[in-house]
Scaffold this motif. Structure first.
Motif, short mmCIF file in Angstrom:
data_model
loop_
_atom_site.label_atom_id
_atom_site.label_comp_id
_atom_site.label_asym_id
_atom_site.label_seq_id
_atom_site.Cartn_x
_atom_site.Cartn_y
_atom_site.Cartn_z
N VAL A 170 -10.93 17.27 -12.56
CA VAL A 170 -9.85 18.25 -12.54
C VAL A 170 -8.65 17.64 -13.28
N SER A 171 -8.20 18.31 -14.34
CA SER A 171 -7.06 17.82 -15.12
C SER A 171 -7.26 16.35 -15.48
N ALA A 172 -8.45 16.01 -15.91
CA ALA A 172 -8.84 14.60 -16.07
C ALA A 172 -8.27 13.97 -17.34
N LEU A 173 -7.97 12.69 -17.24
CA LEU A 173 -7.50 11.89 -18.36
C LEU A 173 -8.71 11.16 -18.93
N VAL A 214 -9.00 22.71 -15.62
CA VAL A 214 -7.64 22.37 -16.02
C VAL A 214 -6.78 23.63 -15.94
N GLY A 215 -5.52 23.47 -15.63
CA GLY A 215 -4.62 24.60 -15.56
C GLY A 215 -4.06 24.95 -16.93
N THR A 216 -3.96 26.23 -17.23
CA THR A 216 -3.45 26.64 -18.53
C THR A 216 -1.96 26.34 -18.68
N ALA A 217 -1.26 26.13 -17.56
CA ALA A 217 0.17 25.82 -17.60
C ALA A 217 0.43 24.32 -17.56
N GLU A 218 -0.60 23.52 -17.75
CA GLU A 218 -0.41 22.07 -17.78
C GLU A 218 0.12 21.63 -19.14
N LEU A 219 0.52 20.37 -19.23
CA LEU A 219 0.95 19.82 -20.50
C LEU A 219 -0.15 19.98 -21.55
N PRO A 220 0.20 20.31 -22.79
CA PRO A 220 -0.82 20.51 -23.82
C PRO A 220 -1.79 19.35 -23.98
N GLU A 221 -1.31 18.12 -23.83
CA GLU A 221 -2.20 16.97 -23.95
C GLU A 221 -3.25 16.96 -22.84
N LEU A 222 -2.88 17.37 -21.62
CA LEU A 222 -3.84 17.41 -20.53
C LEU A 222 -4.88 18.50 -20.78
N VAL A 223 -4.44 19.63 -21.29
CA VAL A 223 -5.37 20.71 -21.62
C VAL A 223 -6.32 20.25 -22.72
N ARG A 224 -5.77 19.56 -23.71
CA ARG A 224 -6.61 19.07 -24.81
C ARG A 224 -7.68 18.13 -24.31
N HIS A 225 -7.33 17.21 -23.44
CA HIS A 225 -8.32 16.28 -22.90
C HIS A 225 -9.52 17.04 -22.35
N VAL A 240 -22.41 21.79 -18.99
CA VAL A 240 -21.00 21.72 -18.63
C VAL A 240 -20.40 23.12 -18.67
N ARG A 241 -19.52 23.39 -17.71
CA ARG A 241 -18.76 24.63 -17.71
C ARG A 241 -17.28 24.28 -17.73
N PHE A 242 -16.58 24.79 -18.73
CA PHE A 242 -15.14 24.59 -18.84
C PHE A 242 -14.44 25.73 -18.10
N VAL A 243 -13.59 25.37 -17.13
CA VAL A 243 -12.94 26.36 -16.28
C VAL A 243 -11.42 26.22 -16.40
N PRO A 244 -10.78 27.04 -17.24
CA PRO A 244 -9.32 27.05 -17.31
C PRO A 244 -8.75 27.95 -16.21
N LEU A 245 -7.79 27.46 -15.47
CA LEU A 245 -7.19 28.23 -14.38
C LEU A 245 -5.85 28.78 -14.84
N ALA A 246 -5.79 30.08 -14.98
CA ALA A 246 -4.63 30.75 -15.54
C ALA A 246 -3.37 30.48 -14.72
N GLY A 247 -2.32 30.00 -15.40
CA GLY A 247 -1.02 29.82 -14.78
C GLY A 247 -0.89 28.61 -13.88
N ARG A 248 -1.95 27.84 -13.69
CA ARG A 248 -1.87 26.66 -12.81
C ARG A 248 -1.34 25.46 -13.59
N ASN A 249 -0.45 24.69 -12.94
CA ASN A 249 0.03 23.46 -13.55
C ASN A 249 -0.69 22.26 -12.93
N HIS A 250 -0.22 21.07 -13.23
CA HIS A 250 -0.92 19.86 -12.82
C HIS A 250 -0.96 19.69 -11.30
N PHE A 251 -0.08 20.36 -10.61
CA PHE A 251 -0.04 20.27 -9.15
C PHE A 251 -0.66 21.51 -8.48
N THR A 252 -0.30 22.68 -8.96
CA THR A 252 -0.79 23.89 -8.30
C THR A 252 -2.29 24.11 -8.50
N ILE A 253 -2.89 23.41 -9.45
CA ILE A 253 -4.34 23.50 -9.58
C ILE A 253 -5.04 22.99 -8.33
#
Length: 274
Positions: A170-173, A214-225, A240-253
């Motif tokens: 989740v929101s992985a580096l 990953v949340g769509t409202a996260e920092l662009p670099e986190l989304v890119r990862h 693999v399934r990529f799951v973007p969560l609309a409007g979620r940031n790094h915490f609200t995800i």
């Protein structure tokens, strides 16, 4: 301006990875997480601080769902490998518990007390201990290995562990190169060998099926990862399934992960049932 990474200088690189600064109410979010986590510990059956190694932070919490045959959901917290604890994020266990998982909340030694090599090794030691059920808890079960942020990197690295049947970064580096160029490396002191060995982006094949969130409202670099890692795994022929969560940031995800009917748990349940 001295470009360090993808056209970014040190100031831009800091902003690109500073999740706390990027979220206006980050402090309030963390306080809420801690309050909800304390409430969860009071409301469920659990055994806390079970040791899996000799170091003080080599410990985990065991939260059974009441079914001894249930699969295991192992959650690894984030904090850039140098901050936070399982107690800060225990509230997320309500999601997998509500879906019929037994839950393990993992802890590990933080930098600079531990190197990246040592941190990665501790997660392997924990998974081995759970697979052997050395504590007599009934942990010899298929594992969904989940982690958030830095914990997402650690979960992705162990996709090929014998006990793991699904991974949820989740929101992985997943690329340590920009981490090594930033202020985050002051405590980590990553070596070139560690960057190569422990960047999941560079090891996209040979693992269990995976849900990448990953949340769509996260920092662009986190989304890119997450986007690039999912694409690399797909190219390698991985499930693999990529799951973007609309409007979620790094915490609200994590609020979504704490919901049994949330996007992430529904994706995991569907994948594991297949």
């Amino acid at each position: 301006m001295t470009e360090l990474y993808r056209g970014m200088d040190q100031t831009a690189l800091r902003a690109a990875y500073d999740n706390v600064a990027a979220v206006a109410d980050a402090a309030a979010c963390m306080l809420g997480f801690q309050t909800r986590s304390a409430e969860l510990y009071e409301s469920v059956t659990c055994r806390r601080d079970i040791a899996y190694g000799p170091r003080p932070r080599q410990r985990f919490d065991w939260l059974p769902c009441g079914n001894a045959e249930a699969p295991l959901f192992v959650f690894i917290h984030g904090g850039y490998w140098q901050a936070r604890s399982k107690e800060d994020f225990a509230f997320v266990a309500s999601g997998p518990l509500g879906c019929g998982f037994n839950v393990v909340l993992a802890e590990y030694t933080l930098a600079p007390e531990a190197t990246m090599t040592q941190i990665v090794g501790e997660i392997g030691t924990l998974l081995d201990a759970l697979a052997a059920d050395t504590h007599g808890l009934g942990t010899r079960a298929p594992v969904c290995l989940a982690g958030h942020s830095a914990g997402g990197q650690l979960s992705a690295l162990y996709r090929a562990h014998e006990s793991v049947v699904h991974a949820l970064p989740v929101s992985a580096l997943v690329d340590l190169e920009p981490i090594a160029m930033s202020w985050l490396n002051d405590k980590l002191q990553l070596t070139p060998q560690e960057i190569a060995a422990y960047s999941p982006m560079r090891h996209s094949g040979h693992g269990v099926p995976m849900t990448i969130a990953v949340g769509t409202a996260e920092l662009p670099e986190l989304v890119r990862h997450s986007q690039e890692y999912a694409a690399a795994c797909e190219r390698a022929g991985e499930q693999v399934r990529f799951v973007p969560l609309a409007g979620r940031n790094h915490f609200t995800i994590l609020d979504d992960l704490a919901e049994p009917d949330g996007v992430q748990m529904r994706a995991v349940m569907a994948a594991m049932q297949r």
